[in-house]
Design a protein around this motif. Structure first.
Motif, PDB file in Angstrom:
ATOM      1  N   ARG A 181      11.005  67.420  78.499  1.00  0.00           N
ATOM      2  CA  ARG A 181       9.992  67.640  77.468  1.00  0.00           C
ATOM      3  C   ARG A 181      10.625  68.093  76.166  1.00  0.00           C
ATOM      4  NH1 ARG A 181       6.035  72.800  77.777  1.00  0.00           N
ATOM      5  NH2 ARG A 181       4.743  72.447  75.933  1.00  0.00           N
ATOM      6  N   PHE A 182      11.698  68.894  76.250  1.00  0.00           N
ATOM      7  CA  PHE A 182      12.360  69.419  75.065  1.00  0.00           C
ATOM      8  C   PHE A 182      13.785  68.892  74.952  1.00  0.00           C
ATOM      9  CE2 PHE A 182       9.212  72.757  76.141  1.00  0.00           C
ATOM     10  CZ  PHE A 182       8.483  72.743  74.969  1.00  0.00           C
ATOM     11  N   ASP A 192      17.595  68.514  67.316  1.00  0.00           N
ATOM     12  CA  ASP A 192      16.937  68.700  68.602  1.00  0.00           C
ATOM     13  C   ASP A 192      15.898  69.804  68.529  1.00  0.00           C
ATOM     14  OD1 ASP A 192      18.419  66.682  69.768  1.00  0.00           O
ATOM     15  OD2 ASP A 192      19.909  68.029  70.644  1.00  0.00           O
ATOM     16  N   THR A 196       7.208  68.735  69.064  1.00  0.00           N
ATOM     17  CA  THR A 196       6.523  68.612  70.347  1.00  0.00           C
ATOM     18  C   THR A 196       5.424  69.656  70.459  1.00  0.00           C
ATOM     19  OG1 THR A 196       8.447  67.674  71.485  1.00  0.00           O
ATOM     20  CG2 THR A 196       6.813  68.796  72.860  1.00  0.00           C
ATOM     21  N   ASP A 204      11.847  69.640  69.123  1.00  0.00           N
ATOM     22  CA  ASP A 204      11.108  70.534  70.022  1.00  0.00           C
ATOM     23  C   ASP A 204       9.914  71.165  69.318  1.00  0.00           C
ATOM     24  OD1 ASP A 204      12.979  69.900  71.906  1.00  0.00           O
ATOM     25  OD2 ASP A 204      13.991  71.846  71.892  1.00  0.00           O
TER      26      ASP A 204
END
Length: 222
Positions: free
Chosen positions: A49-50, A211, A218, A215
């Protein structure tokens, strides 16, 4: 009130010892925080997910994030995480005189926010002091200017009595008083818009700002 030279990251021997001890109890570089600030939570695990962050263990996942009520060094006003309801945010632990780890964490977070573009205005960053003596309001404001941190990057300060509950709640070992080297917990917690613990980045080693930006996007999409 209540409740880490740039590029390759280097840690002092004492910091390395701390991280090794933490690893022995399965906490990576992101823990610390029983009654004396030395315990820690179960480790996070790789996540699909991350990108930068790891998935929290069931005992922590989606648990309400501990409340933080401290002084915002930039404004001099009280800051309460209750004001962030509906806003995803990050929590990390820094001190202004840190020679290596903290400036790098600050740069990585700032670059992540820059990569988010206009979406960055919809998230917040909380840097909680681990050095109540050295992190005066003026020193923190100078650090924020030198780091070119945006207005939604809040450097939170207070007395040891005010900060200790936050350290414990987030399993953070504070900086050792009088030690000029980095010897504190290096972690970035991700909190979702509902105020729940979502994930954490073990920041004892360098991570990619892109990254971290992914996240946070998200969390914004959820």
């Amino acid at each position: 009130m209540s409740v880490e030279p740039l590029g390759r990251r280097t840690l002092a021997p004492l910091a390395l010892l701390l991280l090794a001890l933490v690893a022995l109890v399965g906490c990576g570089s992101s823990s610390g925080g029983d009654d004396d600030g030395s315990g820690g939570p179960p480790p996070s695990t790789p996540s699909s997910r991350f990108a930068a962050a790891g998935t929290l263990p069931p005992v922590l996942a989606e648990r309400p994030a501990p409340a933080i009520r401290l002084t915002d060094a930039r404004s001099g006003e009280p800051f309460d995480t209750a004001s962030l309801r509906g806003t995803p945010y990050m929590v990390t632990f820094l001190f202004v005189n840190c020679p290596d780890v903290c400036p790098l964490i600050g740069q990585e977070i700032r670059e992540a926010l820059e990569q988010m573009g206009g979406q960055a205005e919809r998230v917040a960053v909380l840097a909680v002091s681990v050095d109540p003596r050295g992190d005066t309001a003026e020193a923190a404001r100078t650090w924020l200017r030198r780091q070119r941190q945006p207005q939604n990057f809040h450097y939170l300060i207070g007395s040891e009595d005010e900060l200790s509950p936050v350290w414990r709640a987030f399993y953070a070992a504070p900086q050792i008083a009088g030690d000029p080297e980095s010897a504190h917990t290096a972690v970035v917690w991700l909190i979702d818009a509902r105020g729940r613990l979502a994930a954490k980045v073990d920041a004892g080693t360098s991570f990619e700002p892109a990254d971290l930006a992914k996240d946070m996007r998200t969390l914004l999409s959820e």
